[in-house]
Design a protein around this motif. Structure first.
Motif, PDB file in Angstrom:
ATOM      1  N   PHE A 224       0.836  -1.207   0.000  1.00 12.49           N
ATOM      2  CA  PHE A 224       0.000   0.000   0.000  1.00 12.49           C
ATOM      3  C   PHE A 224       0.871   1.259   0.000  1.00 12.49           C
ATOM      4  O   PHE A 224       0.600   2.224  -0.722  1.00 12.49           O
ATOM      5  CB  PHE A 224      -0.926  -0.002   1.210  1.00 12.49           C
ATOM      6  CG  PHE A 224      -1.716   1.269   1.379  1.00 12.49           C
ATOM      7  CD1 PHE A 224      -2.863   1.492   0.639  1.00 12.49           C
ATOM      8  CD2 PHE A 224      -1.289   2.259   2.271  1.00 12.49           C
ATOM      9  CE1 PHE A 224      -3.587   2.672   0.781  1.00 12.49           C
ATOM     10  CE2 PHE A 224      -2.001   3.434   2.414  1.00 12.49           C
ATOM     11  CZ  PHE A 224      -3.157   3.634   1.670  1.00 12.49           C
ATOM     12  N   ALA A 225       1.924   1.238   0.831  1.00 10.90           N
ATOM     13  CA  ALA A 225       2.831   2.387   0.897  1.00 10.90           C
ATOM     14  C   ALA A 225       3.533   2.605  -0.438  1.00 10.90           C
ATOM     15  O   ALA A 225       3.723   3.754  -0.875  1.00 10.90           O
ATOM     16  CB  ALA A 225       3.853   2.177   2.011  1.00 10.90           C
ATOM     17  N   ASN A 226       3.915   1.520  -1.116  1.00 11.81           N
ATOM     18  CA  ASN A 226       4.582   1.637  -2.416  1.00 11.81           C
ATOM     19  C   ASN A 226       3.663   2.276  -3.450  1.00 11.81           C
ATOM     20  O   ASN A 226       4.062   3.191  -4.183  1.00 11.81           O
ATOM     21  CB  ASN A 226       5.024   0.263  -2.902  1.00 11.81           C
ATOM     22  CG  ASN A 226       6.108  -0.339  -2.024  1.00 11.81           C
ATOM     23  OD1 ASN A 226       6.783   0.364  -1.289  1.00 11.81           O
ATOM     24  ND2 ASN A 226       6.256  -1.650  -2.094  1.00 11.81           N
ATOM     25  N   ILE A 227       2.421   1.784  -3.505  1.00 13.93           N
ATOM     26  CA  ILE A 227       1.462   2.325  -4.474  1.00 13.93           C
ATOM     27  C   ILE A 227       1.128   3.774  -4.145  1.00 13.93           C
ATOM     28  O   ILE A 227       1.011   4.625  -5.037  1.00 13.93           O
ATOM     29  CB  ILE A 227       0.193   1.453  -4.497  1.00 13.93           C
ATOM     30  CG1 ILE A 227       0.526   0.054  -5.014  1.00 13.93           C
ATOM     31  CG2 ILE A 227      -0.886   2.094  -5.367  1.00 13.93           C
ATOM     32  CD1 ILE A 227      -0.625  -0.925  -4.947  1.00 13.93           C
ATOM     33  N   ALA A 228       1.010   4.079  -2.854  1.00 12.68           N
ATOM     34  CA  ALA A 228       0.716   5.454  -2.441  1.00 12.68           C
ATOM     35  C   ALA A 228       1.849   6.394  -2.826  1.00 12.68           C
ATOM     36  O   ALA A 228       1.619   7.530  -3.271  1.00 12.68           O
ATOM     37  CB  ALA A 228       0.475   5.507  -0.934  1.00 12.68           C
ATOM     38  N   MET A 229       3.091   5.930  -2.690  1.00  8.20           N
ATOM     39  CA  MET A 229       4.238   6.762  -3.050  1.00  8.20           C
ATOM     40  C   MET A 229       4.260   7.024  -4.557  1.00  8.20           C
ATOM     41  O   MET A 229       4.480   8.163  -5.002  1.00  8.20           O
ATOM     42  CB  MET A 229       5.535   6.081  -2.627  1.00  8.20           C
ATOM     43  CG  MET A 229       6.793   6.871  -2.934  1.00  8.20           C
ATOM     44  SD  MET A 229       6.864   8.464  -2.073  1.00  8.20           S
ATOM     45  CE  MET A 229       7.167   7.896  -0.381  1.00  8.20           C
ATOM     46  N   LEU A 230       3.999   5.988  -5.349  1.00 10.36           N
ATOM     47  CA  LEU A 230       3.975   6.158  -6.804  1.00 10.36           C
ATOM     48  C   LEU A 230       2.822   7.073  -7.221  1.00 10.36           C
ATOM     49  O   LEU A 230       3.003   7.954  -8.076  1.00 10.36           O
ATOM     50  CB  LEU A 230       3.837   4.795  -7.489  1.00 10.36           C
ATOM     51  CG  LEU A 230       3.773   4.816  -9.023  1.00 10.36           C
ATOM     52  CD1 LEU A 230       5.034   5.436  -9.605  1.00 10.36           C
ATOM     53  CD2 LEU A 230       3.568   3.407  -9.564  1.00 10.36           C
ATOM     54  N   ALA A 231       1.653   6.891  -6.614  1.00  4.21           N
ATOM     55  CA  ALA A 231       0.504   7.737  -6.936  1.00  4.21           C
ATOM     56  C   ALA A 231       0.772   9.190  -6.561  1.00  4.21           C
ATOM     57  O   ALA A 231       0.425  10.106  -7.316  1.00  4.21           O
ATOM     58  CB  ALA A 231      -0.742   7.217  -6.218  1.00  4.21           C
ATOM     59  N   SER A 232       1.424   9.400  -5.426  1.00  2.00           N
ATOM     60  CA  SER A 232       1.752  10.768  -5.003  1.00  2.00           C
ATOM     61  C   SER A 232       2.685  11.434  -6.011  1.00  2.00           C
ATOM     62  O   SER A 232       2.506  12.601  -6.372  1.00  2.00           O
ATOM     63  CB  SER A 232       2.408  10.741  -3.621  1.00  2.00           C
ATOM     64  OG  SER A 232       1.550  10.196  -2.662  1.00  2.00           O
ATOM     65  N   PHE A 233       3.670  10.671  -6.466  1.00  2.00           N
ATOM     66  CA  PHE A 233       4.608  11.214  -7.457  1.00  2.00           C
ATOM     67  C   PHE A 233       3.886  11.622  -8.736  1.00  2.00           C
ATOM     68  O   PHE A 233       4.092  12.715  -9.267  1.00  2.00           O
ATOM     69  CB  PHE A 233       5.685  10.173  -7.761  1.00  2.00           C
ATOM     70  CG  PHE A 233       6.656  10.595  -8.830  1.00  2.00           C
ATOM     71  CD1 PHE A 233       7.758  11.354  -8.514  1.00  2.00           C
ATOM     72  CD2 PHE A 233       6.446  10.235 -10.158  1.00  2.00           C
ATOM     73  CE1 PHE A 233       8.651  11.756  -9.499  1.00  2.00           C
ATOM     74  CE2 PHE A 233       7.334  10.621 -11.148  1.00  2.00           C
ATOM     75  CZ  PHE A 233       8.441  11.388 -10.817  1.00  2.00           C
ATOM     76  N   LEU A 234       3.014  10.740  -9.237  1.00  2.00           N
ATOM     77  CA  LEU A 234       2.317  11.017 -10.495  1.00  2.00           C
ATOM     78  C   LEU A 234       1.353  12.191 -10.352  1.00  2.00           C
ATOM     79  O   LEU A 234       1.259  13.037 -11.256  1.00  2.00           O
ATOM     80  CB  LEU A 234       1.563   9.764 -10.952  1.00  2.00           C
ATOM     81  CG  LEU A 234       2.439   8.556 -11.328  1.00  2.00           C
ATOM     82  CD1 LEU A 234       1.568   7.368 -11.657  1.00  2.00           C
ATOM     83  CD2 LEU A 234       3.357   8.905 -12.487  1.00  2.00           C
ATOM     84  N   ILE A 235       0.662  12.262  -9.221  1.00  2.00           N
ATOM     85  CA  ILE A 235      -0.287  13.366  -9.009  1.00  2.00           C
ATOM     86  C   ILE A 235       0.449  14.693  -8.908  1.00  2.00           C
ATOM     87  O   ILE A 235       0.082  15.681  -9.554  1.00  2.00           O
ATOM     88  CB  ILE A 235      -1.132  13.111  -7.746  1.00  2.00           C
ATOM     89  CG1 ILE A 235      -2.071  11.926  -7.968  1.00  2.00           C
ATOM     90  CG2 ILE A 235      -1.934  14.358  -7.382  1.00  2.00           C
ATOM     91  CD1 ILE A 235      -2.801  11.483  -6.717  1.00  2.00           C
ATOM     92  N   ILE A 236       1.509  14.717  -8.107  1.00  2.00           N
ATOM     93  CA  ILE A 236       2.273  15.966  -7.936  1.00  2.00           C
ATOM     94  C   ILE A 236       2.933  16.370  -9.246  1.00  2.00           C
ATOM     95  O   ILE A 236       3.007  17.564  -9.582  1.00  2.00           O
ATOM     96  CB  ILE A 236       3.334  15.797  -6.829  1.00  2.00           C
ATOM     97  CG1 ILE A 236       2.642  15.540  -5.487  1.00  2.00           C
ATOM     98  CG2 ILE A 236       4.213  17.033  -6.729  1.00  2.00           C
ATOM     99  CD1 ILE A 236       3.602  15.217  -4.364  1.00  2.00           C
ATOM    100  N   PHE A 237       3.397  15.391 -10.013  1.00  2.00           N
ATOM    101  CA  PHE A 237       4.025  15.690 -11.296  1.00  2.00           C
ATOM    102  C   PHE A 237       3.030  16.303 -12.280  1.00  2.00           C
ATOM    103  O   PHE A 237       3.401  17.142 -13.109  1.00  2.00           O
ATOM    104  CB  PHE A 237       4.616  14.411 -11.893  1.00  2.00           C
ATOM    105  CG  PHE A 237       5.310  14.608 -13.208  1.00  2.00           C
ATOM    106  CD1 PHE A 237       6.586  15.137 -13.253  1.00  2.00           C
ATOM    107  CD2 PHE A 237       4.686  14.287 -14.400  1.00  2.00           C
ATOM    108  CE1 PHE A 237       7.238  15.339 -14.468  1.00  2.00           C
ATOM    109  CE2 PHE A 237       5.318  14.475 -15.619  1.00  2.00           C
ATOM    110  CZ  PHE A 237       6.604  15.006 -15.651  1.00  2.00           C
ATOM    111  N   SER A 238       1.774  15.901 -12.196  1.00  2.00           N
ATOM    112  CA  SER A 238       0.771  16.370 -13.162  1.00  2.00           C
ATOM    113  C   SER A 238       0.202  17.742 -12.819  1.00  2.00           C
ATOM    114  O   SER A 238      -0.276  18.445 -13.707  1.00  2.00           O
ATOM    115  CB  SER A 238      -0.374  15.358 -13.254  1.00  2.00           C
ATOM    116  OG  SER A 238      -1.076  15.277 -12.024  1.00  2.00           O
ATOM    117  N   ILE A 239       0.272  18.150 -11.558  1.00  2.00           N
ATOM    118  CA  ILE A 239      -0.345  19.423 -11.158  1.00  2.00           C
ATOM    119  C   ILE A 239       0.216  20.611 -11.936  1.00  2.00           C
ATOM    120  O   ILE A 239      -0.550  21.403 -12.503  1.00  2.00           O
ATOM    121  CB  ILE A 239      -0.194  19.634  -9.635  1.00  2.00           C
ATOM    122  CG1 ILE A 239      -1.082  18.641  -8.881  1.00  2.00           C
ATOM    123  CG2 ILE A 239      -0.562  21.065  -9.257  1.00  2.00           C
ATOM    124  CD1 ILE A 239      -0.920  18.690  -7.378  1.00  2.00           C
TER     125      ILE A 239
END
Length: 367
Positions: A224-239
Motif C-alpha cells: 500500500f505504501a509503495n502504491i501510495a508513493m507512486l501515486a503521489s509522485f504522479l499526481i504531484i508531477f501532473s499538477i
C-alpha cells in the motif's frame, strides 16, 4: 556474500578512485586560454573587489550576505573563497579559478561516493553513482575553469544529503555538521530553497518511523505504501502541467520561450524543452532513471534512506518543469536512480553467471 552488500577489495577501491580522479582532471583540462562563462567573469570581478577593498562593497544590509536584499547581488561565498585563496597564495584570480574548478571536480567524486554509501552500502552502487555524477555533462561543463556559484552548491549537495541522512543515527555530531553545510549552501546560491522539500521529506519519514516504534499498532502494508508513493509522485508531477501559471506566470511568456518549437504549443513543454535539457546535463544514461525509480518504488523491505529518497523526489517533482534551474539540482538524485538501475542489472548478471569475478571480497565478520 550477500548480493545486496557487495564489497570490493581495498586494492580495487584505490584503483577505481585513482581512475576517477585522473578522469576528472582530464575532463577539466582547459581547452581555452582563459576562464569561460559570463557568471564566472562577474564572480571574478567581485572577488577582485574584495581583494582590493578588503570588504564586499555590495553588502548594504546583513541580508545582502545571502543575496536577499534589494540592490545586492547573489550570495557571497564563492567571491570570498576565491579572494581568500588569491590573497593567501599570491596567485592571479584567474589561475585560482582554474585550481578551484579542478578541486571541485575531485570533490564531486568523494561527495557522491559518501552520498551513495548512505543510501545503499554496496560498492558497485557507490562507484556507479560516483561515476555518473562526477562525469555528467552538466557537472563537467560548469566545473571547467569557471567560477559559477551554483557549481559549488550542486557539488556540495551530495555531502549535505549524506550528513542529513546520518543525522538519524548520530544526532548531535551530524546535526551540527548538517547545520554548518546548510549555512554554507545558504551563502552560496539561491538553490537553497530547493533543499526545503528534502528537509521536510526527511522529517516526515523520521516521524513515521518514530511513531511506528512507540505505537506498535501502527502497521502500514508495504505494498500500500509503495502504491501510495507512486501515486503521489504522479499526481504531484501532473499538477504543474495543468496549472502552469503557478510556476511560470503569464502563459504568453511560455509561448515566447517556445517560439519556433512545435508552433509554440505549451503542451510540448515536456518533450521539446524539459527532456532535452535534462538529457544534456545528466547525459544519455538518463534513460535508466525511470527503471531505477520503478525498481526502488516497488522494492520490498526498503531502508529508511530509500524512503527519504523517494519522498524527496516527490517533493521536488513540481520543480521539474522549471528546467532552467532544476536540471542542475536533480543531478545527484538522477545519479542515484541511474546507479540503482545499473546495479540491479549487474546483480542480475551475477545471478545468471555466478562465475563472473567482479574483483570483490566478501565482508569480514567486523562488517
Amino acid at each position: 556474500m550477500r548480493e545486496d552488500s557487495i564489497r570490493f577489495s581495498a586494492r580495487t577501491k584505490v584503483i577505481l578512485f585513482s581512475l576517477l580522479v585522473i578522469l576528472g582532471l582530464v575532463f577539466r583540462f582547459p581547452t581555452t586560454p582563459h576562464e569561460i562563462g559570463w557568471d564566472s567573469f562577474a564572480v571574478h570581478l567581485m572577488a577582485n573587489s574584495v581583494s582590493e577593498f578588503g570588504y564586499a562593497k555590495w553588502w548594504l544590509h546583513p541580508a545582502s550576505i545571502i543575496g536577499s536584499y534589494p540592490y545586492s547581488t547573489s550570495p557571497s561565498a564563492v567571491p570570498f573563497l576565491l579572494s581568500g585563496i588569491s590573497q593567501c597564495t599570491g596567485m592571479d584570480t584567474e589561475k585560482v579559478i582554474l585550481l578551484y574548478s579542478m578541486f571541485l571536480g575531485i570533490f564531486s567524486i568523494f561527495g557522491a561516493y559518501l552520498m551513495a554509501g548512505a543510501i545503499w552500502n554496496n560498492d558497485i552502487f557507490k562507484f556507479l553513482v560516483t561515476f555518473v555524477f562526477s562525469a555528467s555533462q552538466g557537472i563537467i561543463t560548469f566545473s571547467t575553469w569557471t567560477a559559477n556559484a551554483r557549481t559549488l552548491f550542486v557539488i556540495s549537495l551530495p555531502l549535505f544529503i549524506y550528513l542529513l541522512l546520518k543525522t538519524r543515527a548520530f544526532k548531535v555530531r551530524f546535526s551540527i555538521l548538517t547545520f554548518i553545510i546548510l549555512m554554507l549552501l545558504l551563502t552560496t546560491h539561491h538553490y537553497i530553497y530547493f533543499t526545503i522539500p528534502i528537509i521536510i521529506s526527511y522529517l516526515i519519514i523520521v516521524t513515521i518511523y518514530t511513531s511506528g516504534k512507540y505505537i506498535k499498532s501502527i502497521k502500514i502494508p508495504e505494498n500500500f505504501a509503495n502504491i501510495a508513493m507512486l501515486a503521489s509522485f504522479l499526481i504531484i508531477f501532473s499538477i504543474p502541467y495543468f496549472y502552469r501559471d503557478i510556476w511560470w506566470g503569464d502563459p504568453q511568456v511560455i509561448r515566447t520561450a517556445l517560439k519556433g518549437v512545435s508552433s509554440g504549443s505549451i503542451y510540448v513543454w515536456i518533450s521539446d524543452v524539459m527532456l532535452p535539457s535534462y538529457i544534456r546535463y545528466v547525459g544519455f544514461l538518463i534513460i535508466f532513471v525511470v527503471g531505477g525509480y520503478i525498481s526502488l518504488v516497488f522494492k520490498q523491505n526498503k531502508r529508511f534512506e530509500e524512503w527519504v529518497l523517494l519522498a524527496s523526489l516527490a517533493g521536488l517533482t513540481p520543480f521539474l518543469y522549471i528546467a532552467t534551474y532544476t536540471k542542475w539540482f536533480v543531478s545527484p538524485f538522477a545519479s542515484l536512480l541511474i546507479g540503482t538501475a545499473l546495479t540491479n542489472i549487474a546483480i542480475a548478471g551475477m545471478r545468471k553467471e555466478p562465475h563472473i569475478c567482479l574483483l570483490y571480497t566478501s565482508p569480514s565478520p567486523r562488517d
